[in-house]
Motif scaffolding. Sequence first.
Motif, PDB file in Angstrom:
ATOM      1  N   LYS A  25      19.329  -3.568 -11.344  1.00 12.03           N
ATOM      2  CA  LYS A  25      19.763  -4.502 -10.295  1.00 12.03           C
ATOM      3  C   LYS A  25      18.787  -4.471  -9.097  1.00 12.03           C
ATOM      4  CE  LYS A  25      23.640  -5.153  -7.129  1.00 12.03           C
ATOM      5  NZ  LYS A  25      23.796  -4.238  -6.017  1.00 12.03           N
ATOM      6  N   GLU A  29      16.138  -7.258  -7.415  1.00 12.38           N
ATOM      7  CA  GLU A  29      16.130  -7.567  -5.969  1.00 12.38           C
ATOM      8  C   GLU A  29      14.741  -7.359  -5.368  1.00 12.38           C
ATOM      9  OE1 GLU A  29      20.579  -6.390  -4.660  1.00 12.38           O
ATOM     10  OE2 GLU A  29      18.971  -5.657  -3.362  1.00 12.38           O
ATOM     11  N   ARG A 222      16.402  -9.415 -16.498  1.00 10.83           N
ATOM     12  CA  ARG A 222      17.351 -10.530 -16.382  1.00 10.83           C
ATOM     13  C   ARG A 222      17.694 -11.147 -17.736  1.00 10.83           C
ATOM     14  NH1 ARG A 222      17.371 -14.338 -11.291  1.00 10.83           N
ATOM     15  NH2 ARG A 222      19.038 -15.042 -12.641  1.00 10.83           N
TER      16      ARG A 222
END
Length: 311
Positions: A25, A29, A222
């Motif tokens: 995650k 970012e 992703r």
Amino acid sequence: MAKCRVCGGKAWVYLPWTNSWFCRKHFIEYFERKVWRTFTKYVPRKHRKILLAVSGGKDSVSLLYSLAPRLIDNGYEATILYIDLGIKGYSEYGREIVVKHTDKLGIDHIIYSLDREHGFTIDMVAEKVLKKILKKPICSICGIVKRYLYNYIAYRHGYDLIVTGHTLNDVYAYMLSDLGNGDIEDLVKLKPYIPERNSLVARAKPLMFNYEYENTLYVEARGIEYLKQTCPYKLVGKKHPLIDSYKKQLIELEKKHPGIGLMFLRNMVDKIFPNIIYDREDRLKKCSLCGMPSKTDPCSFCRLKQYMLKH
Ligand code: SF4
Ligand code: ZN
Ligand code: ZN
């Protein structure tokens, strides 16, 4: 257990040039923030109508996912451009991927067919190159076609910025090659942003501080589908073996000196380029056939088109 530098959770990847571990995650970012920072740092705010050139490959789908939604959230108009070059066993897959992703993200796209709009394809060009009727390498001609069409389409449709997915590895290799050849004209085009002049639409490369490896990690993190097929002309149509050597050299250098490529590019862009004064536009004429700026009249694209339609 290695820990994510942001949340302290189980790490997913180590980025040597940051000397840090990230969970999935926080890697996503980190990646998206980096792309956005490059974009906002170098691209003037006046640009609002943006065309993103996407081929469906790993780098351009990384560009599509990391930048386009954020542009729209920030009030920009963003459209994806796919140029169908007419390469059988390749172009149709790229087109399918681009349509799939833009539909999923709800982003407008333009599918532009070289064959439909101009009456020839890269397959037709390749046939002539392989028979040695056309003397340039296929990739050089394909490069001329793509560069011309990005500008032509953006200009005709009123876009004020073209964004491409060139990575750090690409730009590093081009920079060394241009420096070695003393090619200042091409060297100064390797900035993250080149302003518009006359009918040359402004350009930006917001992935140029991202290693290719980061894009690989991003699509994996992703779970983004991308074009796995290789262009059939990749091996036969090489423009520059030297560019490949510089790319290989960078990978070796990074093993010993993590972040060396990034440092080189940042210093070139922030310290060296501002001290180079070069006016590229002075040498440009106007192509009498298409009206686009060019070093020659007719421009290379129109000359190629004329030839392809006649032979
Ligand atoms: Fe064009 Fe060469 Fe790339 Fe194929 S490999 S898309 S011919 S530049
Ligand atoms: Zn984390
Ligand atoms: Zn022309």
